[in-house]
Design a protein around this motif. Structure first.
Motif, PDB file in Angstrom:
ATOM      1  N   VAL A  57      -4.575 -10.349   5.965  1.00  0.00           N
ATOM      2  CA  VAL A  57      -4.203  -9.300   6.387  1.00  0.00           C
ATOM      3  C   VAL A  57      -5.574  -8.207   6.242  1.00  0.00           C
ATOM      4  O   VAL A  57      -6.112  -7.913   5.157  1.00  0.00           O
ATOM      5  CB  VAL A  57      -3.264  -8.383   5.607  1.00  0.00           C
ATOM      6  N   ASP A  58      -6.005  -7.596   7.415  1.00  0.00           N
ATOM      7  CA  ASP A  58      -7.373  -6.727   7.323  1.00  0.00           C
ATOM      8  C   ASP A  58      -6.999  -5.592   8.211  1.00  0.00           C
ATOM      9  O   ASP A  58      -6.469  -5.526   9.108  1.00  0.00           O
ATOM     10  CB  ASP A  58      -8.524  -7.442   8.128  1.00  0.00           C
ATOM     11  N   ALA A  96      -1.753  -2.162   5.536  1.00  0.00           N
ATOM     12  CA  ALA A  96      -2.212  -3.386   4.904  1.00  0.00           C
ATOM     13  C   ALA A  96      -1.546  -3.854   3.776  1.00  0.00           C
ATOM     14  O   ALA A  96      -1.048  -5.204   3.652  1.00  0.00           O
ATOM     15  CB  ALA A  96      -3.559  -3.482   5.098  1.00  0.00           C
ATOM     16  N   LYS A  97      -1.412  -2.747   2.881  1.00  0.00           N
ATOM     17  CA  LYS A  97      -1.179  -3.293   1.485  1.00  0.00           C
ATOM     18  C   LYS A  97       0.259  -3.500   1.633  1.00  0.00           C
ATOM     19  O   LYS A  97       0.987  -4.296   1.113  1.00  0.00           O
ATOM     20  CB  LYS A  97      -1.111  -1.701   0.696  1.00  0.00           C
ATOM     21  N   GLU A  98       1.215  -2.759   2.513  1.00  0.00           N
ATOM     22  CA  GLU A  98       2.560  -2.971   2.712  1.00  0.00           C
ATOM     23  C   GLU A  98       2.911  -4.127   3.264  1.00  0.00           C
ATOM     24  O   GLU A  98       3.864  -5.160   2.951  1.00  0.00           O
ATOM     25  CB  GLU A  98       3.275  -1.850   3.518  1.00  0.00           C
ATOM     26  N   ALA A  99       1.927  -4.719   4.246  1.00  0.00           N
ATOM     27  CA  ALA A  99       2.137  -5.748   5.044  1.00  0.00           C
ATOM     28  C   ALA A  99       1.920  -6.931   3.752  1.00  0.00           C
ATOM     29  O   ALA A  99       2.788  -7.955   4.111  1.00  0.00           O
ATOM     30  CB  ALA A  99       1.093  -6.017   6.092  1.00  0.00           C
ATOM     31  N   PHE A 153     -11.837  -8.762   0.246  1.00  0.00           N
ATOM     32  CA  PHE A 153     -11.179  -9.879   0.575  1.00  0.00           C
ATOM     33  C   PHE A 153      -9.700  -9.881   1.509  1.00  0.00           C
ATOM     34  O   PHE A 153      -8.910  -9.098   1.170  1.00  0.00           O
ATOM     35  CB  PHE A 153     -10.958 -10.582  -0.868  1.00  0.00           C
ATOM     36  N   THR A 154     -10.201 -10.331   2.519  1.00  0.00           N
ATOM     37  CA  THR A 154      -8.878 -10.000   3.653  1.00  0.00           C
ATOM     38  C   THR A 154      -7.851 -11.277   3.780  1.00  0.00           C
ATOM     39  O   THR A 154      -7.098 -11.286   4.591  1.00  0.00           O
ATOM     40  CB  THR A 154      -9.252  -9.807   5.119  1.00  0.00           C
ATOM     41  N   GLY A 155      -8.104 -12.087   2.773  1.00  0.00           N
ATOM     42  CA  GLY A 155      -7.190 -13.342   2.810  1.00  0.00           C
ATOM     43  C   GLY A 155      -7.744 -14.654   3.232  1.00  0.00           C
ATOM     44  O   GLY A 155      -9.113 -14.647   3.190  1.00  0.00           O
ATOM     45  N   HIS A 209       2.627  -6.497  12.019  1.00  0.00           N
ATOM     46  CA  HIS A 209       3.224  -5.979  10.681  1.00  0.00           C
ATOM     47  C   HIS A 209       4.017  -4.716  10.835  1.00  0.00           C
ATOM     48  O   HIS A 209       4.073  -3.992   9.859  1.00  0.00           O
ATOM     49  CB  HIS A 209       2.036  -5.971   9.645  1.00  0.00           C
ATOM     50  N   GLU A 210       4.607  -4.599  11.655  1.00  0.00           N
ATOM     51  CA  GLU A 210       5.733  -3.451  12.101  1.00  0.00           C
ATOM     52  C   GLU A 210       6.633  -3.796  11.036  1.00  0.00           C
ATOM     53  O   GLU A 210       7.139  -2.775  10.394  1.00  0.00           O
ATOM     54  CB  GLU A 210       6.152  -3.300  13.517  1.00  0.00           C
ATOM     55  N   THR A 211       7.290  -4.751  11.009  1.00  0.00           N
ATOM     56  CA  THR A 211       8.275  -5.071  10.027  1.00  0.00           C
ATOM     57  C   THR A 211       7.775  -5.517   8.640  1.00  0.00           C
ATOM     58  O   THR A 211       6.998  -6.710   8.358  1.00  0.00           O
ATOM     59  CB  THR A 211       9.229  -5.951  10.348  1.00  0.00           C
TER      60      THR A 211
END
Lengths: 205, 123
Positions: free
Chosen positions: A88-89, A107-110, B62-64, A54-56
């Motif tokens: 996404v974790d 993670a939020k941005e991803a 919740f990770t998805g 998730h770099e981009t």
């Protein structure tokens, strides 16, 4: 004769312009490929590459990329999409040495990037679906991307990337998705990239 | 070790719901920690909406989701809608569950192999 006719049409009506989206799972090599295309035709890279997934996280655009192959020209807006994932974790980023708070922000941005990439599915004119040829290609992410592109009649080229790595298995991709044109490349070292450009012209030029 | 609940949902159970309501239902069950085995394949639009909605709910707990489906890719969305409108069901199968409890999911186009559990590393 056909090439001559194309040149004539382009001279009078201008070259065709398309939005070309690069889709795929995180770490498939989309940005490495986008950078290669951008370097070859614009002379500058498009985005930052990293081993951390998730770099981009936002759609990276390079507008007015003029691709020239065998005397023909294709104007395109190159769109490097965030990798699409179903999960996404933030804890997955910690092992790369990213601290907890930065990992949470990433993670939020991803998640936002994934939503943005999904929304763009109906706005691209053509797509390169990039797959890491060392991984199992028959994933729900790839199935969902291809299903949505096909439902919208958007031309697709499968890109089997990372063929320079041991464990690369292009045949597995061909068997999973036999209905699409496939080009095997190494975006990292540029291997077979001319074949990809030729296929882009055939499919969308 | 905590139990894992699996909900088997017939295609008929969701046939009267609009796509957005179907997605809401699936996510509601998954977010409670259950696995769902749905007796049909989602349309590409529904798969897309499911991933998009899932991302809106991702947080520390919740990770998805993990999702895998069997069945032909039906890209004629109108055909799907007409089949569902007429009360029929499309062929296929979909397995969905919280990413936190699905340790591995493999699909070889004729069967889905899923390993679920709490804690421990992935095999």
């Amino acid at each position: 004769m056909l090439d001559w006719l194309h040149s004539l049409v382009e001279r009078f009506f201008g070259a065709k312009s398309v939005s070309l989206g690069l889709y795929g799972a995180p770490n498939a090599g989309k940005t490495t490929l986008a950078n290669k295309i951008s370097m070859d035709f614009v002379g500058e890279p498009l985005g930052k590459v990293s081993e951390v997934p998730h770099e981009t996280r936002v759609v990276q655009k390079k507008e007015k990329v003029s691709m020239k192959v065998n005397g023909r020209k294709l104007n395109m807006n190159l769109l490097d999409m965030p990798g699409i994932a179903t999960k996404v974790d933030y804890r997955d980023f910690l092992k790369y040495g990213i601290d907890k708070e930065k990992a949470r922000v990433r993670a939020k941005e991803a998640t936002k990037g994934i939503i943005e990439a999904i929304k763009w599915l109906e706005n691209v004119d053509a797509a390169l679906v990039v797959m890491d040829s060392t991984e199992d290609p028959y994933t729900q992410v790839n199935i969902t991307i291809l299903g949505n592109l096909e439902a919208r009649n958007i031309p697709v080229i499968l890109v089997a990337n990372k063929i320079d790595l041991p464990g690369s298995n292009v045949k597995r991709i061909k068997e999973a998705f036999p209905q699409y044109p496939l080009v095997r490349i190494s975006a990292k070292n540029g291997h077979n990239i001319d074949e990809l450009y030729k296929t882009i012209f055939e499919r969308v030029g | 070790m905590p139990d894992i609940r699996i909900e088997f949902v017939s295609a008929m159970a969701l046939k009267d719901l609009e796509s957005s309501k179907r997605i809401d239902y699936l996510l509601k069950v998954i977010r409670k920690g259950s696995l769902i085995v749905l007796e049909e394949k989602l349309t590409p639009d529904e798969e897309r909406a499911l991933i998009e909605e899932t991302m809106n709910f991702v947080n520390d707990k919740f990770t998805g989701i993990e999702i895998s489906s069997l069945g032909p890719v039906e890209t004629n969305q109108w055909k799907e809608k007409v089949i569902k409108f007429l009360g029929g069901k499309t062929s296929g199968l979909t397995v969905i569950g919280p990413a936190k409890i699905i340790k591995e999911i493999k699909n070889d186009r004729s069967k889905i192999n899923l390993l679920a559990g709490f804690g421990g590393d992935k095999p």
